[in-house]
Design a protein around this motif. Structure first.
Motif, PDB file in Angstrom:
ATOM      1  N   ALA A  65      -3.140 -14.090   0.567  1.00 31.45           N
ATOM      2  CA  ALA A  65      -2.258 -15.214   0.268  1.00 31.45           C
ATOM      3  C   ALA A  65      -3.065 -16.494   0.038  1.00 31.45           C
ATOM      4  N   LYS A  66      -4.027 -16.757   0.914  1.00 35.03           N
ATOM      5  CA  LYS A  66      -4.857 -17.959   0.776  1.00 35.03           C
ATOM      6  C   LYS A  66      -5.736 -17.900  -0.467  1.00 35.03           C
ATOM      7  N   LEU A  67      -6.424 -16.769  -0.622  1.00 44.45           N
ATOM      8  CA  LEU A  67      -7.409 -16.690  -1.692  1.00 44.45           C
ATOM      9  C   LEU A  67      -6.773 -16.606  -3.074  1.00 44.45           C
ATOM     10  N   SER A  68      -5.605 -16.006  -3.186  1.00 49.36           N
ATOM     11  CA  SER A  68      -4.974 -15.939  -4.499  1.00 49.36           C
ATOM     12  C   SER A  68      -4.576 -17.326  -4.980  1.00 49.36           C
ATOM     13  N   VAL A  69      -4.219 -18.210  -4.038  1.00 48.76           N
ATOM     14  CA  VAL A  69      -3.906 -19.597  -4.413  1.00 48.76           C
ATOM     15  C   VAL A  69      -5.185 -20.343  -4.778  1.00 48.76           C
ATOM     16  N   GLU A  70      -6.214 -20.223  -3.930  1.00 43.48           N
ATOM     17  CA  GLU A  70      -7.495 -20.872  -4.236  1.00 43.48           C
ATOM     18  C   GLU A  70      -8.037 -20.404  -5.580  1.00 43.48           C
ATOM     19  N   ALA A  71      -7.903 -19.121  -5.860  1.00 43.78           N
ATOM     20  CA  ALA A  71      -8.497 -18.529  -7.052  1.00 43.78           C
ATOM     21  C   ALA A  71      -7.751 -18.889  -8.325  1.00 43.78           C
ATOM     22  N   SER A  72      -6.631 -19.602  -8.228  1.00 45.29           N
ATOM     23  CA  SER A  72      -5.950 -20.058  -9.444  1.00 45.29           C
ATOM     24  C   SER A  72      -6.788 -21.087 -10.193  1.00 45.29           C
ATOM     25  N   GLU A  73      -7.755 -21.704  -9.497  1.00 49.87           N
ATOM     26  CA  GLU A  73      -8.684 -22.616 -10.153  1.00 49.87           C
ATOM     27  C   GLU A  73      -9.688 -21.788 -10.959  1.00 49.87           C
ATOM     28  N   PRO A  74      -9.843 -22.075 -12.244  1.00 47.20           N
ATOM     29  CA  PRO A  74     -10.739 -21.266 -13.089  1.00 47.20           C
ATOM     30  C   PRO A  74     -12.177 -21.176 -12.586  1.00 47.20           C
ATOM     31  N   GLY A  75     -12.633 -22.197 -11.861  1.00 50.67           N
ATOM     32  CA  GLY A  75     -14.001 -22.187 -11.387  1.00 50.67           C
ATOM     33  C   GLY A  75     -14.211 -21.433 -10.090  1.00 50.67           C
ATOM     34  N   HIS A  76     -13.154 -20.947  -9.464  1.00 53.92           N
ATOM     35  CA  HIS A  76     -13.277 -20.230  -8.199  1.00 53.92           C
ATOM     36  C   HIS A  76     -13.961 -18.889  -8.436  1.00 53.92           C
ATOM     37  N   PRO A  77     -14.854 -18.456  -7.521  1.00 55.98           N
ATOM     38  CA  PRO A  77     -15.577 -17.200  -7.736  1.00 55.98           C
ATOM     39  C   PRO A  77     -14.688 -15.963  -7.804  1.00 55.98           C
ATOM     40  N   ALA A  78     -13.481 -16.044  -7.251  1.00 51.47           N
ATOM     41  CA  ALA A  78     -12.592 -14.882  -7.283  1.00 51.47           C
ATOM     42  C   ALA A  78     -11.538 -14.994  -8.386  1.00 51.47           C
ATOM     43  N   HIS A  79     -11.638 -15.998  -9.247  1.00 57.27           N
ATOM     44  CA  HIS A  79     -10.621 -16.199 -10.290  1.00 57.27           C
ATOM     45  C   HIS A  79     -10.515 -14.961 -11.192  1.00 57.27           C
ATOM     46  N   ILE A 123     -20.629  -7.378   8.846  1.00 54.68           N
ATOM     47  CA  ILE A 123     -20.586  -8.630   8.079  1.00 54.68           C
ATOM     48  C   ILE A 123     -19.262  -8.750   7.335  1.00 54.68           C
ATOM     49  N   LEU A 124     -18.825  -7.661   6.720  1.00 54.42           N
ATOM     50  CA  LEU A 124     -17.558  -7.679   5.984  1.00 54.42           C
ATOM     51  C   LEU A 124     -16.378  -7.930   6.914  1.00 54.42           C
ATOM     52  N   ASP A 125     -16.403  -7.336   8.106  1.00 56.62           N
ATOM     53  CA  ASP A 125     -15.334  -7.572   9.076  1.00 56.62           C
ATOM     54  C   ASP A 125     -15.284  -9.049   9.469  1.00 56.62           C
ATOM     55  N   SER A 126     -16.439  -9.645   9.726  1.00 51.09           N
ATOM     56  CA  SER A 126     -16.485 -11.057  10.124  1.00 51.09           C
ATOM     57  C   SER A 126     -16.032 -11.957   8.979  1.00 51.09           C
ATOM     58  N   ALA A 127     -16.507 -11.673   7.778  1.00 48.56           N
ATOM     59  CA  ALA A 127     -16.106 -12.477   6.625  1.00 48.56           C
ATOM     60  C   ALA A 127     -14.599 -12.372   6.385  1.00 48.56           C
ATOM     61  N   THR A 128     -14.052 -11.174   6.549  1.00 47.25           N
ATOM     62  CA  THR A 128     -12.612 -10.983   6.371  1.00 47.25           C
ATOM     63  C   THR A 128     -11.830 -11.846   7.354  1.00 47.25           C
ATOM     64  N   GLU A 129     -12.247 -11.850   8.611  1.00 49.05           N
ATOM     65  CA  GLU A 129     -11.541 -12.649   9.609  1.00 49.05           C
ATOM     66  C   GLU A 129     -11.624 -14.130   9.300  1.00 49.05           C
ATOM     67  N   LEU A 130     -12.818 -14.625   9.003  1.00 48.40           N
ATOM     68  CA  LEU A 130     -12.982 -16.059   8.795  1.00 48.40           C
ATOM     69  C   LEU A 130     -12.327 -16.523   7.498  1.00 48.40           C
ATOM     70  N   PHE A 131     -12.457 -15.736   6.438  1.00 51.28           N
ATOM     71  CA  PHE A 131     -11.800 -16.098   5.183  1.00 51.28           C
ATOM     72  C   PHE A 131     -10.281 -16.099   5.355  1.00 51.28           C
ATOM     73  N   SER A 132      -9.753 -15.151   6.135  1.00 51.44           N
ATOM     74  CA  SER A 132      -8.298 -15.067   6.300  1.00 51.44           C
ATOM     75  C   SER A 132      -7.750 -16.257   7.077  1.00 51.44           C
ATOM     76  N   ARG A 133      -8.542 -16.814   7.990  1.00 51.62           N
ATOM     77  CA  ARG A 133      -8.065 -17.952   8.777  1.00 51.62           C
ATOM     78  C   ARG A 133      -8.282 -19.285   8.078  1.00 51.62           C
ATOM     79  N   SER A 134      -9.403 -19.418   7.365  1.00 50.15           N
ATOM     80  CA  SER A 134      -9.760 -20.735   6.848  1.00 50.15           C
ATOM     81  C   SER A 134      -9.879 -20.806   5.337  1.00 50.15           C
ATOM     82  N   GLY A 135      -9.760 -19.674   4.645  1.00 51.56           N
ATOM     83  CA  GLY A 135      -9.960 -19.687   3.209  1.00 51.56           C
ATOM     84  C   GLY A 135     -11.442 -19.592   2.877  1.00 51.56           C
ATOM     85  N   TYR A 136     -11.724 -19.393   1.606  1.00 49.78           N
ATOM     86  CA  TYR A 136     -13.105 -19.212   1.169  1.00 49.78           C
ATOM     87  C   TYR A 136     -13.904 -20.508   1.246  1.00 49.78           C
TER      88      TYR A 136
END
Length: 238
Positions: A118-132, A16-29
């Motif tokens: 790279a993708k998630l660090s930009v998305e996570a700049s929003e305070p409401g993002h789960p990875a912020h 599951i983690l491998d699949s999530a890593t691939e999909l998140f890396s291509r399309s973002g969270y």
């Protein structure tokens, strides 16, 4: 060195983690659903929920999996509250610097994971993002640990540097992040490891040679999303 998953549940969780890593890396969270992750992993939606209660928890585990391996390799003792395992001697400051540059080189062989951060660090700049909060804490730890490492190296130099090690640590992290973005756009035009070595040399620091045999075995053992594509699993559109 981390051990490969042994039980059926551990193997399923890793898949599951491998699949999530691939999909998140291509399309973002934000653009990936749990159902897409489940389909990619060959599981049902309920099967994924059995291991992870939601997409937020899955994202945080994806991020922390690689960070745990890197922290153990670069800053022993950091993950257990600063008390290093007595059975594992603390590497010297020069060795830790060498390992840090080695991680930069390792990243040039794992484009999928570089894209993920790279993708998630930009998305996570929003305070409401789960990875912020995760990324805020991650950068605080990196600034503190690299600053302490540079301070130790500066103090030991024949001519101690007058520059603040904390300032240099912040500049180094900014350089590494910026190089990763440029490298993702034009891999053939950007040598991340060389540029980092040049930056360190300005402060009289030599990271030494990093051979493939000396790199962290656990870090390279982590599956890269791009490498998975040639092994029979078709990506699911995000």
């Amino acid at each position: 060195m981390s051990q490969a998953p042994r039980t059926k549940g551990e193997r399923t969780r890793a898949r599951i983690l491998d699949s999530a890593t691939e999909l998140f890396s291509r399309s973002g969270y934000n653009s990936v659903s749990l159902r897409e992750i489940a389909a990619h992993a060959g599981l049902t939606h309920a099967g994924v929920l059995h291991h992870f209660p939601g997409k937020e928890q899955l994202l945080l585990e994806v991020l922390s999996r690689r960070d745990r391996a890197d922290a153990a390799w670069l800053f022993p003792g950091l993950l257990d509250g600063g008390t290093a395992d007595s059975a594992t001697p603390e590497p010297s400051a020069s060795e830790r610097l060498r390992r840090l540059v080695g991680v930069v080189g390792r990243n040039s062989r794992t484009p999928g994971l570089v894209a993920l951060y790279a993708k998630l660090s930009v998305e996570a700049s929003e305070p409401g993002h789960p990875a912020h909060s995760y990324f805020v804490r991650r950068y605080r730890l990196l600034r503190a640990e690299i600053g302490a490492l540079l301070g130790e190296l500066f103090s030991a130099a024949a001519t101690p540097a007058t520059t603040s090690p904390d300032s240099v640590a912040q500049q180094l992290l900014a350089l590494m992040d910026g190089l990763q973005t440029q490298w993702l756009l034009e891999p053939a035009e950007v040598s991340m490891e060389d540029r980092v070595r040049e930056f360190l040399a300005r402060y009289g620091l030599d990271a030494g040679a990093v051979d493939d045999m000396d790199r962290d075995p656990d870090a390279d053992a982590e599956r890269d999303p791009d490498a998975e594509r040639g092994q029979g699993r078709e990506p699911v559109s995000g």
